[in-house]
Design an enzyme around this catalytic site. Sequence first.
Site, PDB file in Angstrom:
ATOM      1  CE  LYS A 182       5.523  -4.259  -4.233  1.00  0.00           C
ATOM      2  NZ  LYS A 182       4.848  -3.037  -4.719  1.00  0.00           N
ATOM      3  CB  CYS A 291      -9.416  -8.853 -11.647  1.00  0.00           C
ATOM      4  SG  CYS A 291     -10.397  -9.501 -10.292  1.00  0.00           S
TER       5      CYS A 291
HETATM    6  P1  NAD Z   1       1.023  -5.053 -11.841  1.00  0.00           P
HETATM    7  O1  NAD Z   1       1.213  -6.462 -12.250  1.00  0.00           O
HETATM    8  O2  NAD Z   1       1.755  -3.987 -12.568  1.00  0.00           O
HETATM    9  O3  NAD Z   1       1.436  -4.860 -10.295  1.00  0.00           O
HETATM   10  C1  NAD Z   1       0.862  -5.618  -9.270  1.00  0.00           C
HETATM   11  C2  NAD Z   1       1.813  -5.652  -8.082  1.00  0.00           C
HETATM   12  O4  NAD Z   1       3.009  -6.294  -8.474  1.00  0.00           O
HETATM   13  C3  NAD Z   1       2.222  -4.284  -7.538  1.00  0.00           C
HETATM   14  O5  NAD Z   1       2.340  -4.359  -6.136  1.00  0.00           O
HETATM   15  C4  NAD Z   1       3.587  -4.077  -8.169  1.00  0.00           C
HETATM   16  O6  NAD Z   1       4.416  -3.221  -7.413  1.00  0.00           O
HETATM   17  C5  NAD Z   1       4.130  -5.490  -8.166  1.00  0.00           C
HETATM   18  N1  NAD Z   1       5.176  -5.753  -9.161  1.00  0.00           N
HETATM   19  C6  NAD Z   1       5.364  -5.158 -10.360  1.00  0.00           C
HETATM   20  N2  NAD Z   1       6.458  -5.680 -10.977  1.00  0.00           N
HETATM   21  C7  NAD Z   1       6.940  -6.638 -10.156  1.00  0.00           C
HETATM   22  C8  NAD Z   1       8.027  -7.541 -10.249  1.00  0.00           C
HETATM   23  N3  NAD Z   1       8.842  -7.564 -11.299  1.00  0.00           N
HETATM   24  N4  NAD Z   1       8.229  -8.401  -9.234  1.00  0.00           N
HETATM   25  C9  NAD Z   1       7.404  -8.410  -8.164  1.00  0.00           C
HETATM   26  N5  NAD Z   1       6.364  -7.575  -8.012  1.00  0.00           N
HETATM   27  C10 NAD Z   1       6.131  -6.695  -9.009  1.00  0.00           C
HETATM   28  O7  NAD Z   1      -0.541  -4.827 -11.879  1.00  0.00           O
HETATM   29  P2  NAD Z   1      -1.345  -3.497 -11.659  1.00  0.00           P
HETATM   30  O8  NAD Z   1      -1.297  -2.674 -12.880  1.00  0.00           O
HETATM   31  O9  NAD Z   1      -0.916  -2.883 -10.375  1.00  0.00           O
HETATM   32  O10 NAD Z   1      -2.826  -4.078 -11.414  1.00  0.00           O
HETATM   33  C11 NAD Z   1      -3.696  -4.350 -12.434  1.00  0.00           C
HETATM   34  C12 NAD Z   1      -3.678  -5.816 -12.803  1.00  0.00           C
HETATM   35  O11 NAD Z   1      -4.055  -6.623 -11.687  1.00  0.00           O
HETATM   36  C13 NAD Z   1      -4.671  -6.149 -13.884  1.00  0.00           C
HETATM   37  O12 NAD Z   1      -4.052  -6.984 -14.823  1.00  0.00           O
HETATM   38  C14 NAD Z   1      -5.776  -6.892 -13.149  1.00  0.00           C
HETATM   39  O13 NAD Z   1      -6.518  -7.767 -13.950  1.00  0.00           O
HETATM   40  C15 NAD Z   1      -5.002  -7.609 -12.115  1.00  0.00           C
HETATM   41  N6  NAD Z   1      -5.883  -8.049 -11.006  1.00  0.00           N
HETATM   42  C16 NAD Z   1      -6.217  -9.374 -10.915  1.00  0.00           C
HETATM   43  C17 NAD Z   1      -7.076  -9.824  -9.900  1.00  0.00           C
HETATM   44  C18 NAD Z   1      -7.456 -11.276  -9.791  1.00  0.00           C
HETATM   45  O14 NAD Z   1      -7.985 -11.672  -8.751  1.00  0.00           O
HETATM   46  N7  NAD Z   1      -7.215 -12.101 -10.788  1.00  0.00           N
HETATM   47  C19 NAD Z   1      -7.580  -8.905  -8.981  1.00  0.00           C
HETATM   48  C20 NAD Z   1      -7.221  -7.567  -9.092  1.00  0.00           C
HETATM   49  C21 NAD Z   1      -6.364  -7.141 -10.120  1.00  0.00           C
END
Ligand code: NAD
Length: 484
Positions: A182, A291
């Site tokens: 997803k 990240c």
């Molecule tokens: P997000 O958590 O809003 O969404 C990430 C993914 O989760 C998307 O595909 C979204 O559709 C899905 N999602 C959202 N709500 C959900 C739910 N209730 N159940 C299941 N899936 C759900 O994050 P974002 O704003 O898209 O991305 C930015 C974040 O990602 C930042 O916090 C960043 O630090 C983090 N990130 C972490 C890493 C790492 O390796 N630690 C790498 C890249 C990004």
Amino acid sequence: MTLQMVLDEIHKRPGSGEAIAVVDPVTEEPITEFADGGEQAVDEAVARARASFESGVWQAMPGSERAKVLWRIAELIEQHADSLVEIDSLNTGMTLPHARQLVSASAEFFRYYAGWCTKVNGIAHDIQMTGGVTGSYSNLHAYTLKEPYGVVGLIFPWNGPVFNACAKLAPALAAGCSSVVKPAEETPLSAVLLDKLIAEAGVPDGVVNLVTGYGHTAGAALVAHPGVEKVAFTGSTEVGKQIVAASAGNLKKVMLELGGKSPVLIYDDADLSSAIPMAAMGVFMHSGQVCVCGSRLFVQRGVYDQVVEGIAAVADSLRLGGPKEDDVQIGPLVSQKQLTRVMGFIDEGKRDGVEVVTGGYRLDRRGYFVHPTVLTDVEPGMRLYQEEIFGPVVTVLPFDDEDEALALANDTTYGLAATAWTNNLGRAHRLAKRLQAGTVTLNCQTVFDPAMPLGGYKQSGWGYEWGREGIEAYMQTKSVWAQL
Ligand code: NAD
């Protein structure tokens, strides 16, 4: 497959839910739209994944054969690199060199994990004497088996779409799992092309199943699904906590790669000609949507003014623009939502009295561009100092000695990455031990390789991806005992 073919294809994807617009963050114009797959698409995808896993078509294939298929995926990614770069740069606004680097890293992940297909084995023990509840035994032979979990749900964010997909798919496939994938609702396009390449490379039907849709609909359905054994999630800490709660129904295993608020320490003995530009790019690259971006900078007092001035000079020198514009170094934020979030933090900081050394405003042009921003006079209690902004914003604070710097660096609920710039070798390695982060970089920043594990301390994650840990994350261990 060209961009136009992907745009045509996404309309045919299963889903009866709300139409979701895909927006170009440079023009703010819609590129296309697609239907939210929702619960129904997830149910169907899990059923296909389950059938493929039970059939053994992939998990029981000899590792050496799986390795050939993974290698072929890498080759196809490289053959279609121009299309993948075009799609991801259009969809996220990232610069072409950045998109190309991520596509090339995507191929490398498949090559790296192709090597592991033949190398993950259990261990064997010959046990001479042991007690047992039903009697005592001697001459027992015991061994462990490494087995794929089964059906895994792979959920990831928009900040590096094709790379985020490949960094999860390569080890999941190498381990023998079947998966439901997803991507983020903002950036589903490159996953459509990747899905085709995976099939073309010879991954059997049903082993990889793409579902497109919102997180709160399709993502939530996948996490709650009783037919899924494990969820590997990359995203925000806030959603990570929701995933832990939602996974409780069948106690599925959860791996989380979450947010960060990574500290960067610059000591007065550091080589500032490297530290200043790298610390600046370590937070401003990709408009801070990385990240591990070093968003909290701590500088020893003797070089504080020089570093603040230097970072601000880099911020002012960077050319922002879309991927089709000339000599661009930084792209926009990915969406209106992200722009609102980032400007919200900046405006709150201004109201609370932080000093804006440079930036702090949206560019006067179309697109979600924010000028790289340097903030000082920040109080540790402020929200912008504590919470992940995920934008081109750095806070800078002075420190006097090593212990004070460490206390400041570790004073966060996150623990994704940390950096130290110092020419004192002993201090560098002392810091590596004492910094509370899953990744510590010494005199370098934002460095990655598929062989090095990535994981978060504290609220930055559960478990490890990449490296040997990365494939083992998709496998469980069975102990087998035999009386000889
Ligand atoms: P997000 O958590 O809003 O969404 C990430 C993914 O989760 C998307 O595909 C979204 O559709 C899905 N999602 C959202 N709500 C959900 C739910 N209730 N159940 C299941 N899936 C759900 O994050 P974002 O704003 O898209 O991305 C930015 C974040 O990602 C930042 O916090 C960043 O630090 C983090 N990130 C972490 C890493 C790492 O390796 N630690 C790498 C890249 C990004």
